[in-house]
Design a protein around this motif. Structure first.
Motif, PDB file in Angstrom:
ATOM      1  N   ILE A  89       6.315  -1.499   7.041  1.00 21.68           N
ATOM      2  CA  ILE A  89       5.153  -1.665   7.922  1.00 21.68           C
ATOM      3  C   ILE A  89       4.542  -0.314   8.287  1.00 21.68           C
ATOM      4  O   ILE A  89       3.316  -0.162   8.322  1.00 21.68           O
ATOM      5  N   SER A  90       5.382   0.683   8.563  1.00 21.29           N
ATOM      6  CA  SER A  90       4.858   1.986   8.977  1.00 21.29           C
ATOM      7  C   SER A  90       4.147   2.693   7.828  1.00 21.29           C
ATOM      8  O   SER A  90       3.225   3.475   8.050  1.00 21.29           O
ATOM      9  N   SER A  91       4.571   2.424   6.586  1.00 26.03           N
ATOM     10  CA  SER A  91       3.908   3.054   5.448  1.00 26.03           C
ATOM     11  C   SER A  91       2.634   2.325   5.052  1.00 26.03           C
ATOM     12  O   SER A  91       1.728   2.916   4.467  1.00 26.03           O
ATOM     13  N   GLU A  92       2.545   1.051   5.389  1.00 29.45           N
ATOM     14  CA  GLU A  92       1.358   0.260   5.060  1.00 29.45           C
ATOM     15  C   GLU A  92       1.085  -0.720   6.195  1.00 29.45           C
ATOM     16  O   GLU A  92       1.290  -1.924   6.069  1.00 29.45           O
ATOM     17  N   PRO A  93       0.610  -0.213   7.355  1.00 36.62           N
ATOM     18  CA  PRO A  93       0.411  -1.088   8.517  1.00 36.62           C
ATOM     19  C   PRO A  93      -0.657  -2.146   8.296  1.00 36.62           C
ATOM     20  O   PRO A  93      -0.658  -3.172   8.962  1.00 36.62           O
ATOM     21  N   ILE A  94      -1.587  -1.890   7.376  1.00 40.19           N
ATOM     22  CA  ILE A  94      -2.578  -2.899   7.002  1.00 40.19           C
ATOM     23  C   ILE A  94      -2.382  -3.214   5.533  1.00 40.19           C
ATOM     24  O   ILE A  94      -2.332  -2.318   4.694  1.00 40.19           O
ATOM     25  N   ASP A  95      -2.244  -4.496   5.224  1.00 42.51           N
ATOM     26  CA  ASP A  95      -2.019  -4.913   3.842  1.00 42.51           C
ATOM     27  C   ASP A  95      -3.278  -4.629   3.025  1.00 42.51           C
ATOM     28  O   ASP A  95      -4.322  -5.246   3.232  1.00 42.51           O
ATOM     29  N   THR A  96      -3.180  -3.669   2.112  1.00 38.89           N
ATOM     30  CA  THR A  96      -4.354  -3.251   1.340  1.00 38.89           C
ATOM     31  C   THR A  96      -4.346  -3.777  -0.088  1.00 38.89           C
ATOM     32  O   THR A  96      -5.142  -3.334  -0.916  1.00 38.89           O
ATOM     33  N   ARG A  97      -3.482  -4.729  -0.390  1.00 42.19           N
ATOM     34  CA  ARG A  97      -3.384  -5.203  -1.759  1.00 42.19           C
ATOM     35  C   ARG A  97      -4.680  -5.861  -2.253  1.00 42.19           C
ATOM     36  O   ARG A  97      -4.992  -5.807  -3.433  1.00 42.19           O
ATOM     37  N   PHE A  98      -5.412  -6.507  -1.342  1.00 43.78           N
ATOM     38  CA  PHE A  98      -6.615  -7.209  -1.785  1.00 43.78           C
ATOM     39  C   PHE A  98      -7.665  -6.251  -2.343  1.00 43.78           C
ATOM     40  O   PHE A  98      -8.524  -6.654  -3.133  1.00 43.78           O
ATOM     41  N   TRP A  99      -7.570  -4.964  -1.975  1.00 44.74           N
ATOM     42  CA  TRP A  99      -8.546  -3.995  -2.476  1.00 44.74           C
ATOM     43  C   TRP A  99      -8.437  -3.795  -3.986  1.00 44.74           C
ATOM     44  O   TRP A  99      -9.388  -3.306  -4.617  1.00 44.74           O
ATOM     45  N   GLN A 100      -7.320  -4.166  -4.568  1.00 43.26           N
ATOM     46  CA  GLN A 100      -7.171  -4.028  -6.012  1.00 43.26           C
ATOM     47  C   GLN A 100      -8.203  -4.850  -6.773  1.00 43.26           C
ATOM     48  O   GLN A 100      -8.537  -4.540  -7.916  1.00 43.26           O
ATOM     49  N   ASP A 101      -8.705  -5.909  -6.149  1.00 43.20           N
ATOM     50  CA  ASP A 101      -9.657  -6.795  -6.806  1.00 43.20           C
ATOM     51  C   ASP A 101     -11.091  -6.598  -6.312  1.00 43.20           C
ATOM     52  O   ASP A 101     -11.978  -7.386  -6.671  1.00 43.20           O
ATOM     53  N   ILE A 102     -11.320  -5.595  -5.500  1.00 44.64           N
ATOM     54  CA  ILE A 102     -12.658  -5.338  -4.963  1.00 44.64           C
ATOM     55  C   ILE A 102     -13.393  -4.351  -5.861  1.00 44.64           C
ATOM     56  O   ILE A 102     -12.799  -3.435  -6.433  1.00 44.64           O
TER      57      ILE A 102
END
Length: 237
Positions: free
Chosen positions: A96-109
């Protein structure tokens, strides 16, 4: 990336590191009740605030909070650590501290939307992120207009650009309109563009409108789809 539980996550990380150092010596540390309550309160705060991003972790942290320490032990009322729960907590907090916001969806943007919106979104500026995304779509439409009609004045608003580029007689081609399905698709895309710009352009101008994280995500995905259309076709004059 800024999060509202930054203070709590930092405190838990520091405590985990200190405790892990103690455990490496082979000793099972004991803690004052007041210190345990502080850790448990911090875990409660983190759990509450990660429900959208990490619902599984949110539930697990509540379980860990209740299992992390034993009941107070006589004679001094110290509380012992549950090593198994500590290990689970260590891994979860590290993620969580390394990725507090899940940014996986950006892979498809679309890359152009990423360039203008991701930083804002990850810092919690959701309205600004979604506004930047739709503005970038407008920028792309202006580029296409200039490419097709370099000697003509660019329309002042998005409606004029949409009409010129995407109407039945528009000069930006992105699908085969020789069949009814293609013609309907083009009409539908034009309507999507019109609705998106009417609803989402300059949201900060509307004091009664807010933009949650989920809403920003939806608008950014929509802008990415629109940008994909604007970069997959060609100008035909």
């Amino acid at each position: 990336m800024k999060v509202i539980y930054e203070k709590e996550i930092s405190a838990i990380k520091d405590w985990l590191q200190r405790t892990n150092t103690q455990l490496s010596t082979g000793a099972l540390p004991a803690f004052l009740q007041t210190d345990c309550w502080k850790i448990q309160n911090d875990l409660q705060t983190i759990s509450t605030n990660i429900q959208y991003e990490y619902p599984f972790y949110g539930h697990e942290l509540l379980e860990i909070k209740n299992r992390l320490f034993s009941a107070p032990q006589p004679p001094y009322g110290m509380m012992l650590l549950n090593a198994a729960a500590f290990g689970e907590l260590f891994i979860i907090i590290k993620h969580i501290s390394s990725e507090p916001i899940d940014t996986r969806f950006w892979q498809d943007i679309h890359p152009r939307i990423i360039a203008v919106s991701k930083g804002l979104f990850c810092d919690g500026h959701f309205a600004a992120a979604s506004e930047a995304a739709i503005k970038e779509v407008e920028t792309r439409m202006r580029e296409l207009f200039k490419e097709g009609k370099p000697n003509s004045p660019i329309p002042k608003d998005a409606a004029g650009l949409i009409g010129t580029l995407l109407s039945d007689n528009g000069f930006y081609q992105f699908c085969d309109t020789s069949e009814i399905s293609g013609a309907n698709f083009r009409k539908g895309v034009k309507s999507i563009f019109e609705g998106a710009f009417m609803a989402y352009r300059n949201p900060s101008m509307h004091a009664n409108l807010t933009c949650s994280q989920r809403e920003a995500f939806e608008r950014i995905v929509q802008a990415s789809q629109m940008m994909g259309i604007l970069t997959s076709g060609e100008v035909r004059i």
